[in-house]
Structure formats: C-alpha cells, structure tokens
Design a protein around this motif. Structure first.
Motif, PDB file in Angstrom:
ATOM      1  N   LEU A 249       0.823  -1.205   0.000  1.00 34.21           N
ATOM      2  CA  LEU A 249       0.000   0.000   0.000  1.00 34.21           C
ATOM      3  C   LEU A 249       0.859   1.258   0.000  1.00 34.21           C
ATOM      4  N   GLN A 250       1.979   1.223   0.708  1.00 36.01           N
ATOM      5  CA  GLN A 250       2.880   2.375   0.701  1.00 36.01           C
ATOM      6  C   GLN A 250       3.361   2.674  -0.712  1.00 36.01           C
ATOM      7  N   VAL A 251       3.707   1.645  -1.453  1.00 36.38           N
ATOM      8  CA  VAL A 251       4.170   1.851  -2.827  1.00 36.38           C
ATOM      9  C   VAL A 251       3.035   2.369  -3.704  1.00 36.38           C
ATOM     10  N   LEU A 252       1.861   1.761  -3.599  1.00 34.31           N
ATOM     11  CA  LEU A 252       0.731   2.149  -4.446  1.00 34.31           C
ATOM     12  C   LEU A 252       0.297   3.583  -4.184  1.00 34.31           C
ATOM     13  N   LEU A 253       0.408   4.034  -2.921  1.00 35.65           N
ATOM     14  CA  LEU A 253      -0.044   5.383  -2.558  1.00 35.65           C
ATOM     15  C   LEU A 253       1.090   6.402  -2.547  1.00 35.65           C
ATOM     16  N   GLY A 254       2.294   5.970  -2.886  1.00 33.41           N
ATOM     17  CA  GLY A 254       3.429   6.882  -2.917  1.00 33.41           C
ATOM     18  C   GLY A 254       3.845   7.371  -1.547  1.00 33.41           C
ATOM     19  N   LEU A 255       3.766   6.504  -0.542  1.00 33.86           N
ATOM     20  CA  LEU A 255       4.084   6.878   0.831  1.00 33.86           C
ATOM     21  C   LEU A 255       5.457   6.336   1.231  1.00 33.86           C
ATOM     22  N   PRO A 256       6.143   7.000   2.165  1.00 28.55           N
ATOM     23  CA  PRO A 256       7.466   6.521   2.595  1.00 28.55           C
ATOM     24  C   PRO A 256       7.367   5.227   3.386  1.00 28.55           C
ATOM     25  N   ALA A 257       8.438   4.467   3.376  1.00 24.69           N
ATOM     26  CA  ALA A 257       8.505   3.202   4.110  1.00 24.69           C
ATOM     27  C   ALA A 257       9.257   3.410   5.418  1.00 24.69           C
ATOM     28  N   PRO A 258       8.618   3.193   6.555  1.00 24.61           N
ATOM     29  CA  PRO A 258       9.358   3.258   7.821  1.00 24.61           C
ATOM     30  C   PRO A 258      10.225   2.016   7.996  1.00 24.61           C
ATOM     31  N   LEU A 259      11.036   2.015   9.022  1.00 27.83           N
ATOM     32  CA  LEU A 259      11.788   0.844   9.425  1.00 27.83           C
ATOM     33  C   LEU A 259      10.967   0.100  10.475  1.00 27.83           C
ATOM     34  N   TYR A 260      11.125  -1.206  10.523  1.00 31.63           N
ATOM     35  CA  TYR A 260      10.278  -2.025  11.384  1.00 31.63           C
ATOM     36  C   TYR A 260      11.087  -2.773  12.433  1.00 31.63           C
ATOM     37  N   HIS A 261      10.467  -2.936  13.582  1.00 33.58           N
ATOM     38  CA  HIS A 261      11.041  -3.733  14.672  1.00 33.58           C
ATOM     39  C   HIS A 261       9.888  -4.539  15.266  1.00 33.58           C
ATOM     40  N   HIS A 262       9.771  -5.801  14.852  1.00 33.87           N
ATOM     41  CA  HIS A 262       8.716  -6.665  15.356  1.00 33.87           C
ATOM     42  C   HIS A 262       9.244  -7.448  16.560  1.00 33.87           C
ATOM     43  N   HIS A 263       8.678  -7.127  17.720  1.00 28.71           N
ATOM     44  CA  HIS A 263       9.210  -7.701  18.958  1.00 28.71           C
ATOM     45  C   HIS A 263       8.472  -8.974  19.363  1.00 28.71           C
ATOM     46  N   ARG A 264       9.092  -9.713  20.259  1.00 29.86           N
ATOM     47  CA  ARG A 264       8.491 -10.944  20.794  1.00 29.86           C
ATOM     48  C   ARG A 264       7.153 -10.631  21.451  1.00 29.86           C
TER      49      ARG A 264
END
Length: 302
Positions: A249-264
């Motif tokens: 969706l970020q690509v389709l809407l031209g939005l920036p990509a944040p960095l992710y941290h998926h925790h336990r």
C-alpha cells in the motif's frame, strides 16, 4: 570491534529525527503485551532523542469506547510514558482514509466485494469437501474468492444499487503488477532480521473498507504512519507478515517506508498471545494488586 549502542544503530538507518508511535485500540484494557510494546517504543525513542507519538486506533466505533480510552491513558501515565500531544484518534480522520481508497479505486486497484463471511465460509467448505484445501492467508483465514474482480461495469453498478452491505477489496493481482521490482522491508526485531522479502500475494484480496467501518486496519495504519511522519514502527511479531500488505500500500499510494522492529510476544499459560479479555494480565488489575511500573518492566523482561 566495539558494539554499537541502540542509539547509534537507530540513527544509522534513520533519515532525519526518529519518530516512534504506540498505537493501541481502545476496545479493552491494556495488558502486559501492550506494556512491552509501549515501553520498547519509549525506550528506543529516548535512546536516540527521538519523538514518541500516541495514536488511538478507534476506527471500530462499536467496540471502542471513551471509558477504554481513559483507562489506556491512565495506564500509560502510571507506566511513566511521556508522549507528544495531541493524541491522534483515527475516528477524526475518516476523510483521509477515504481519499486514499478513492485513489486506489480510480486506478482500478480496488473493487466492490459482496460476499458475506457466511457465504465465503460456505463456499470454502463446499470446495474443500470436493477438491481439498482452500488457500489461506498467514493467519489461517481463507482467501477471498476472486471472481468479483472481473464483474463488468453494468453488473457491478446494479449490485451496488441493491447491496445492503459490501466491502472494497484490493485487487492483489493488479496491485502486484504495478510494482517495478521486488518488495521488501527492513526489520531489526526478534524474528527475521535485515532485508525481508514481502509476499503480499499470500494475503489475497485484502479488505480496504467495509460499509460498517471507514477503513480496514491495513489501510488506516498505512495512511496514519505516513501522515504522522513515523520512521520506526515497533510492534508485535503477530503483525510481522501483515507488513507485506502495508509495504504494498505504501508503494501504491506513494508513501514513505518506515523501518520495522517486530518484537516478541508475551504469551499466556496456554502458549497463546495475551488477549484483552484476559483480565488477570490487565495493567489496571496488576496495579490494584500493588505492582509498580518497575515490576511491570521485570514481568515483560526489559
């Protein structure tokens, strides 16, 4: 070689001031799993002099209540979290989500879908009795049938005129065809790390909007993170695979990509992630038992 501090690692991959957000839904009381996520966001923001935002994901106007919202704010205050004002509430931004949906509709990437949950369940059951397993998404739910992608304009308009309820779904096939190359995200969490290859097709034609809700979680969270300038999304591993949809969706809407941290995740005695219905792990209940914020940190292991 000296090991980089958390602050150095964050600044190494951030462009501009790091912005974190904690985004609970006020449809129940916060529990230990929420405490872990909130405290991690606060600690990571503090370690790099970043900003911490609070977003209340109250798009479900039936289940989200002012009482639960006040309880969340009280719990966060008790934990000692300091976040910027004003608090963002999804219920105040329905027009923004609709504008994003309309952009996808105009490009032919979203279509009206009319099957009810019961009809999908019946369709899947009949298929599996005759032909074997129906394809399912990473959460185990059956993928939505795709024939409505191909309704002609006349039939689609006729069904819209008579349908009591319907949804808009992303045409995953067309959406993926819009990509110029591989889709990925960067993750620094407790599961897979580094550049993660996104597989949005695994989710099928996801819901973007329902007649009883102004936006789906996928659409609202993607639009909100961009609108708030979030650079680092810190959330549980239960949302790891859903990131593929958000990146698309970020690509389709031209939005920036944040960095992710998926925790336990914090798991209950049954080995499953905690639920808001499990009152014995609610922060309010633990506070009433005499526990302190320091005790909560010990319980969640940070």
């Amino acid at each position: 070689m000296r090991r980089k501090t958390m602050s150095e690692r964050i600044r190494q991959i951030a462009n501009g001031p790091p912005v974190f957000r904690f985004a609970p839904s006020p449809n129940g009381r916060l529990h230990l799993g929420h405490a872990l996520s909130a405290l991690l966001n606060a600690d990571m923001a503090k370690s790099c002099s970043g900003r911490l935002l609070l977003r209340l994901e109250d798009i479900d106007l039936t289940r989200c209540t002012p009482e639960f919202e006040q309880a969340i704010l009280a719990d966060l205050d008790w934990l000692g979290l300091a976040y910027e004002q004003p608090v963002r509430r999804q219920s105040e931004h329905f027009a923004l989500y609709r504008a994003a949906l309309d952009r996808l509709i105009e490009r032919g990437l979203a279509y009206p879908a009319f099957l009810t949950r019961g009809e999908v369940k019946a369709r899947v059951s009949a298929y599996e009795r005759e032909a074997g397993p129906w394809p399912r998404d990473p959460d185990g739910a059956p993928l939505y049938p795709t024939e409505e992608r191909h309704l002609d304009a006349g039939e689609r308009e006729a069904r819209l005129a008579t349908a009591e309820r319907f949804a808009f779904r992303l045409d995953m096939e067309k959406a993926i065809a819009c990509l110029d190359g591989p889709l990925c995200w960067q993750d620094s969490g407790d599961g897979e790390r580094g550049d993660i290859t996104a597989d949005p097709a695994a989710w099928g034609d996801v819901v973007l909007w329902r007649s009883d809700a102004p936006a789906s979680y996928h659409l609202a969270v993607t639009v909100d993170d961009a609108a708030q300038g979030v650079t680092h999304v810190v959330r549980g591993l239960d949302l790891f695979h859903a990131t593929a949809v958000h990146r698309l969706l970020q690509v389709l809407l031209g939005l920036p990509a944040p960095l992710y941290h998926h925790h336990r995740l914090i798991l209950g005695p049954d080995g499953r992630k905690l639920s808001k219905s499990q009152g014995d792990t609610a922060l309010g209940a633990l506070r009433e038992k005499g526990m302190t914020p320091s005790d909560i940190r010990t319980l969640v292991g940070i």
